[in-house]
Design an enzyme around this catalytic site. Structure first.
Site, PDB file in Angstrom:
ATOM      1  CE1 TYR A   1      -2.466  47.946 -21.741  1.00 42.13           C
ATOM      2  CE2 TYR A   1      -3.612  48.244 -23.833  1.00 42.13           C
ATOM      3  CZ  TYR A   1      -2.444  48.263 -23.083  1.00 42.13           C
ATOM      4  OH  TYR A   1      -1.250  48.625 -23.673  1.00 42.13           O
TER       5      TYR A   1
ATOM      6  CG  LEU B   1       7.492  49.012 -26.553  1.00 41.19           C
ATOM      7  CD1 LEU B   1       6.190  49.741 -26.284  1.00 41.19           C
ATOM      8  CD2 LEU B   1       7.901  49.160 -28.008  1.00 41.19           C
TER       9      LEU B   1
ATOM     10  CB  SER C   1      11.219  43.002 -21.065  1.00 43.25           C
ATOM     11  OG  SER C   1      10.082  43.572 -20.437  1.00 43.25           O
TER      12      SER C   1
ATOM     13  CB  SER D   1      -2.068  51.700 -26.161  1.00 42.55           C
ATOM     14  OG  SER D   1      -2.710  50.772 -27.005  1.00 42.55           O
TER      15      SER D   1
ATOM     16  N   GLY E   1      10.209  50.092 -16.598  1.00 39.84           N
ATOM     17  CA  GLY E   1      10.028  48.874 -17.388  1.00 39.84           C
ATOM     18  C   GLY E   1      11.127  48.683 -18.407  1.00 39.84           C
TER      19      GLY E   1
END
Length: 317
Positions: free
Chosen positions: A184, A25, A23, A159, A20
Site C-alpha cells: 500500500y 472521501l 463512498s 497518504s 471512487g
C-alpha cells in the site's frame, strides 16, 4: 487558517471528474461540489453503489470504471473523448487498501494497479496521450488524441503512508515477499512520484493545467475495513472509531486542491495537525525521497510500458 466548505466559491459551469465518488472521501468531495453548483462525473466501479450514491446525493452523473483493469480505464477515456467532455478538474481519489495479495486483470499487484497505474493511464489519456499503444495512429482510434480534455487541475490523492514507501522495482507485484501495508505504501509513494513528475512535465509543456497532491490524514472511511483482513481489519475498525477524523473533514484537503485559487502546481495539501493526521488543509511536504526526479522518471517510464500509454504533453482545448 481554518479552510472549510464555506470557502468554496460558486462552481457553476465547472465539470469535475471524481474517481471512487460513491463512498468515503470521493462521496464527500462530490457532495460538497454539487452543493456549490458543480457538475460532477462520478467514476465508480459498482453501478449499483453508484446509482445509490446519485440518489442519495440528488445529483451526479455516473461513469463505470474499474481502475485496476486497464481495459476498463481505456474504455472510460474513449467514452469521455467520444462525448467531447470538457473537464475542468480530475480528482484521482479512488483507492484499494491493504488486501491480501491479489493480481489485476493485467497481472499487476492490485494496489499498484488501482491506486497508481489506473490513475496514471486515465490522467495521461485525458490530458492527451499521443499513443495508447494499441495502434500506430498516434491515438486517432479515440483512445488518445493530443487535445487535453482537462483544462484546470489534476488532483492526486496520496497518504501519509507514502513516507515509508518505495518502488520495489525488483519485486513490483509482491511475488517474492508481499506485505499488504508495504505494498500500500508503494502505491501511495507512486502517487507522489507521479503527481510531482506530472507537474514538471506540464510546466515544461507550457500547459495551464496544474498537478496537485492531497492527502486526508487519518480519516474514517470504508477503505480501512473493506481491504484489510483479520487482525488488521479489527485494528482499523477501532482506529476509525477512536482516532480518525470524519471523512468530510479529510476530504477538505482534496477539495482545497481542486477549487482554491491559491493551490499551486506541485503543492501537497494535507491536515495541519500533529503528524498530519487531523486538522485543516495546509501545504505540507512529501518525504524527501519522493521528490527525486530520477526515481520519478524511472517510474514514469515503467508506467508507460505497463499501461501502453505514452504521454506527449497536453494542449489546451
Amino acid at each position: 487558517m481554518r479552510w472549510t466548505e464555506a470557502e468554496i466559491g460558486d462552481q457553476g459551469g465547472k465539470t469535475f471528474l471524481v474517481t471512487g465518488a460513491n463512498s468515503g472521501l470521493g462521496y464527500e468531495t462530490t457532495r460538497a461540489l454539487l452543493a456549490k453548483g458543480a457538475r460532477v462525473i462520478m467514476a465508480v466501479r459498482s453501478e449499483a453503489k453508484g446509482r445509490a450514491a446519485v440518489q442519495k446525493l440528488g445529483g451526479g452523473e455516473l461513469r463505470i470504471v474499474d481502475l485496476a483493469d486497464l481495459d476498463s480505464v481505456r474504455a472510460l477515456a474513449v467514452g469521455l473523448r467520444r462525448d467531447r467532455e470538457a473537464i475542468d478538474v480530475l480528482v484521482n481519489n479512488a483507492g484499494v487498501m491493504m488486501p491480501p495479495r491479489t493480481l489485476s486483470a493485467q497481472g499487476h499487484e492490485l494496489q499498484f494497479a488501482a491506486n497508481h497505474l489506473g490513475h496514471f493511464a486515465l490522467t495521461c489519456l485525458l490530458l492527451g496521450a499521443g499513443n495508447d499503444g494499441h495502434d500506430g495512429n498516434g491515438g486517432n482510434d479515440g483512445n488518445g488524441g493530443n487535445d487535453s480534455l482537462i483544462s484546470d487541475r489534476v488532483v492526486t490523492v496520496s497518504s501519509t503512508l507514502h513516507r515509508p514507501g518505495r518502488i520495489h522495482y525488483d519485486d513490483l507485484d509482491g511475488a517474492g515477499s508481499y506485505s499488504p501495508t508495504r505494498y500500500y505504501s508503494q502505491s501511495k509513494f507512486a502517487n507522489v512520484l507521479f503527481a510531482l513528475e506530472l507537474d514538471r512535465r506540464l510546466r515544461r509543456a507550457g500547459s495551464p493545467v496544474r498537478s496537485i497532491l492531497a492527502h486526508p490524514g487519518y480519516s474514517a472511511t470504508n477503505l480501512q475495513t473493506s481491504g484489510p483482513t483479520g487482525v488488521m481489519k479489527a485494528f482499523m475498525r477501532v482506529g476509525n472509531a477512536v482516532l480518525a477524523q470524519p471523512a468530510a473533514r479529510g476530504a477538505l484537503n482534496q477539495l482545497y486542491a481542486a477549487v482554491d485559487p491559491r493551490a499551486e502546481g506541485g503543492q501537497f495539501i494535507g491536515p495541519d495537525g500533529m503528524g498530519e493526521n487531523r486538522g485543516w488543509p495546509s501545504v505540507v511536504e512529501p518525504v524527501a525521497r519522493a521528490k527525486d526526479p530520477a526515481d520519478a522518471q524511472r517510474l514514469w517510464t515503467l508506467s508507460e510500458q505497463l499501461t501502453g500509454v505514452q504521454f506527449e504533453g497536453a494542449r489546451s482545448r
